[in-house]
Motif scaffolding. Sequence first.
Motif, mmCIF file in Angstrom:
data_model
loop_
_atom_site.group_PDB
_atom_site.id
_atom_site.type_symbol
_atom_site.label_atom_id
_atom_site.label_comp_id
_atom_site.label_asym_id
_atom_site.label_seq_id
_atom_site.Cartn_x
_atom_site.Cartn_y
_atom_site.Cartn_z
ATOM 1 N N ALA A 2 -50.106 -7.872 19.300
ATOM 2 C CA ALA A 2 -50.490 -8.775 20.385
ATOM 3 C C ALA A 2 -49.346 -9.734 20.697
ATOM 4 C CB ALA A 2 -51.730 -9.563 19.991
ATOM 5 N N LEU A 3 -49.290 -10.158 21.947
ATOM 6 C CA LEU A 3 -48.318 -11.147 22.394
ATOM 7 C C LEU A 3 -49.099 -12.344 22.915
ATOM 8 C CD1 LEU A 3 -45.375 -11.909 23.112
ATOM 9 C CD2 LEU A 3 -45.756 -10.781 25.314
ATOM 10 N N TYR A 4 -48.757 -13.526 22.412
ATOM 11 C CA TYR A 4 -49.480 -14.751 22.762
ATOM 12 C C TYR A 4 -48.542 -15.734 23.442
ATOM 13 C CZ TYR A 4 -52.635 -12.972 19.164
ATOM 14 O OH TYR A 4 -53.482 -12.188 18.418
ATOM 15 N N ASN A 5 -49.120 -16.605 24.284
ATOM 16 C CA ASN A 5 -48.328 -17.645 24.904
ATOM 17 C C ASN A 5 -49.218 -18.826 25.261
ATOM 18 O OD1 ASN A 5 -46.431 -19.183 26.270
ATOM 19 N ND2 ASN A 5 -45.693 -17.491 27.506
ATOM 20 N N ASP A 6 -48.607 -19.987 25.215
ATOM 21 C CA ASP A 6 -49.222 -21.240 25.655
ATOM 22 C C ASP A 6 -48.083 -22.067 26.214
ATOM 23 O OD1 ASP A 6 -51.651 -23.269 25.356
ATOM 24 O OD2 ASP A 6 -49.794 -24.304 24.828
ATOM 25 N N HIS A 7 -48.086 -22.282 27.533
ATOM 26 C CA HIS A 7 -46.966 -22.989 28.148
ATOM 27 C C HIS A 7 -47.451 -23.761 29.368
ATOM 28 C CE1 HIS A 7 -42.882 -23.893 29.325
ATOM 29 N NE2 HIS A 7 -43.153 -23.445 30.542
ATOM 30 N N ALA A 8 -47.117 -25.028 29.409
ATOM 31 C CA ALA A 8 -47.445 -25.901 30.550
ATOM 32 C C ALA A 8 -48.925 -25.832 30.920
ATOM 33 C CB ALA A 8 -46.569 -25.538 31.748
ATOM 34 N N GLY A 9 -49.774 -25.723 29.920
ATOM 35 C CA GLY A 9 -51.211 -25.700 30.147
ATOM 36 C C GLY A 9 -51.782 -24.322 30.379
ATOM 37 N N GLY A 10 -50.946 -23.363 30.715
ATOM 38 C CA GLY A 10 -51.402 -21.986 30.884
ATOM 39 C C GLY A 10 -51.375 -21.267 29.541
ATOM 40 N N ARG A 11 -52.109 -20.186 29.452
ATOM 41 C CA ARG A 11 -52.183 -19.464 28.180
ATOM 42 C C ARG A 11 -52.500 -18.003 28.449
ATOM 43 N NH1 ARG A 11 -58.214 -21.036 26.229
ATOM 44 N NH2 ARG A 11 -59.073 -21.072 28.312
ATOM 45 N N TYR A 12 -52.073 -17.146 27.534
ATOM 46 C CA TYR A 12 -52.458 -15.743 27.650
ATOM 47 C C TYR A 12 -52.319 -15.031 26.324
ATOM 48 C CZ TYR A 12 -47.544 -14.132 27.873
ATOM 49 O OH TYR A 12 -46.229 -13.866 27.600
ATOM 50 N N VAL A 13 -52.978 -13.898 26.264
ATOM 51 C CA VAL A 13 -52.802 -12.940 25.172
ATOM 52 C C VAL A 13 -52.730 -11.558 25.813
ATOM 53 C CG1 VAL A 13 -55.296 -12.826 24.709
ATOM 54 C CG2 VAL A 13 -53.690 -12.014 22.997
ATOM 55 N N ARG A 14 -51.751 -10.774 25.379
ATOM 56 C CA ARG A 14 -51.621 -9.381 25.811
ATOM 57 C C ARG A 14 -51.884 -8.500 24.606
ATOM 58 N NH1 ARG A 14 -46.477 -8.523 29.674
ATOM 59 N NH2 ARG A 14 -47.142 -6.398 29.225
ATOM 60 N N TYR A 15 -52.731 -7.485 24.810
ATOM 61 C CA TYR A 15 -53.122 -6.631 23.685
ATOM 62 C C TYR A 15 -53.619 -5.292 24.213
ATOM 63 C CZ TYR A 15 -55.536 -5.230 19.393
ATOM 64 O OH TYR A 15 -55.971 -4.546 18.290
ATOM 65 N N GLU A 16 -53.024 -4.227 23.716
ATOM 66 C CA GLU A 16 -53.455 -2.860 24.029
ATOM 67 C C GLU A 16 -53.587 -2.590 25.530
ATOM 68 O OE1 GLU A 16 -57.025 -2.239 21.732
ATOM 69 O OE2 GLU A 16 -55.860 -1.809 19.923
ATOM 70 N N GLY A 17 -52.610 -3.045 26.307
ATOM 71 C CA GLY A 17 -52.622 -2.784 27.741
ATOM 72 C C GLY A 17 -53.468 -3.741 28.559
ATOM 73 N N TRP A 18 -54.024 -4.738 27.909
ATOM 74 C CA TRP A 18 -54.857 -5.736 28.589
ATOM 75 C C TRP A 18 -54.179 -7.100 28.511
ATOM 76 C CZ3 TRP A 18 -59.517 -4.503 30.911
ATOM 77 C CH2 TRP A 18 -60.015 -3.229 30.640
ATOM 78 N N HIS A 67 -50.456 -24.203 15.664
ATOM 79 C CA HIS A 67 -50.652 -25.629 15.968
ATOM 80 C C HIS A 67 -50.523 -25.994 17.442
ATOM 81 C CE1 HIS A 67 -50.657 -26.160 11.660
ATOM 82 N NE2 HIS A 67 -49.492 -25.544 11.599
ATOM 83 N N VAL A 68 -51.013 -25.131 18.338
ATOM 84 C CA VAL A 68 -51.077 -25.495 19.757
ATOM 85 C C VAL A 68 -52.509 -25.767 20.201
ATOM 86 C CG1 VAL A 68 -48.985 -24.262 20.414
ATOM 87 C CG2 VAL A 68 -51.193 -23.116 20.604
ATOM 88 N N PHE A 69 -53.445 -25.565 19.309
ATOM 89 C CA PHE A 69 -54.851 -25.787 19.620
ATOM 90 C C PHE A 69 -55.535 -26.298 18.368
ATOM 91 C CE2 PHE A 69 -59.258 -24.458 20.316
ATOM 92 C CZ PHE A 69 -59.465 -24.959 21.585
ATOM 93 N N PRO A 70 -56.356 -27.302 18.431
ATOM 94 C CA PRO A 70 -56.732 -28.013 19.660
ATOM 95 C C PRO A 70 -55.561 -28.844 20.184
ATOM 96 C CG PRO A 70 -57.727 -29.055 17.766
ATOM 97 C CD PRO A 70 -57.022 -27.831 17.266
ATOM 98 N N ARG A 71 -55.566 -29.047 21.464
ATOM 99 C CA ARG A 71 -54.483 -29.797 22.106
ATOM 100 C C ARG A 71 -54.552 -31.271 21.689
ATOM 101 N NH1 ARG A 71 -52.364 -26.240 25.376
ATOM 102 N NH2 ARG A 71 -53.624 -24.808 26.571
ATOM 103 N N PRO A 72 -53.384 -31.873 21.473
ATOM 104 C CA PRO A 72 -53.378 -33.293 21.122
ATOM 105 C C PRO A 72 -53.828 -34.135 22.313
ATOM 106 C CG PRO A 72 -51.140 -32.454 21.376
ATOM 107 C CD PRO A 72 -52.060 -31.286 21.511
ATOM 108 N N HIS A 73 -54.441 -35.253 22.016
ATOM 109 C CA HIS A 73 -54.888 -36.161 23.079
ATOM 110 C C HIS A 73 -53.686 -36.893 23.655
ATOM 111 C CE1 HIS A 73 -59.109 -35.567 22.256
ATOM 112 N NE2 HIS A 73 -58.839 -35.668 20.968
ATOM 113 N N LYS A 74 -53.668 -37.010 24.973
ATOM 114 C CA LYS A 74 -52.590 -37.748 25.634
ATOM 115 C C LYS A 74 -52.894 -39.223 25.559
ATOM 116 C CE LYS A 74 -51.270 -34.083 28.744
ATOM 117 N NZ LYS A 74 -51.058 -33.689 30.148
ATOM 118 N N LYS A 75 -51.862 -40.021 25.362
ATOM 119 C CA LYS A 75 -52.009 -41.472 25.290
ATOM 120 C C LYS A 75 -51.741 -42.113 26.626
ATOM 121 C CE LYS A 75 -50.929 -41.733 20.442
ATOM 122 N NZ LYS A 75 -50.151 -42.315 19.416
#
Length: 75
Positions: A2-18, A67-75
């Motif tokens: 699987a390939l995972y990403n979390d960037h600028a609030g967007g997120r995805y996982v790619r797995y087995e052609g999906w 360590h990208v989830f849960p997201r830290p609270h913004k101050k």
Amino acid sequence: TALYNDHAGGRYVRYEGWKLVSADRDTTWHLYHITKDQTELHDLSAEYPQRVHMMDSMWRRWAVRVHVFPRPHKK
């Protein structure tokens, strides 16, 4: 593998052609069969809820582990 990403609030996982993806400020997952729909035009999340659930669980486990989830609270 699987390939995972979390960037600028967007997120995805790619797995087995999906790809399960969610844009910034959107908590809704969108599912694409990227081997058949490379331009991601046809959201299949309503047709494959079990796959959405499985891939969401995969992304959450990864996000906690790196360590990208849960997201830290913004101050």
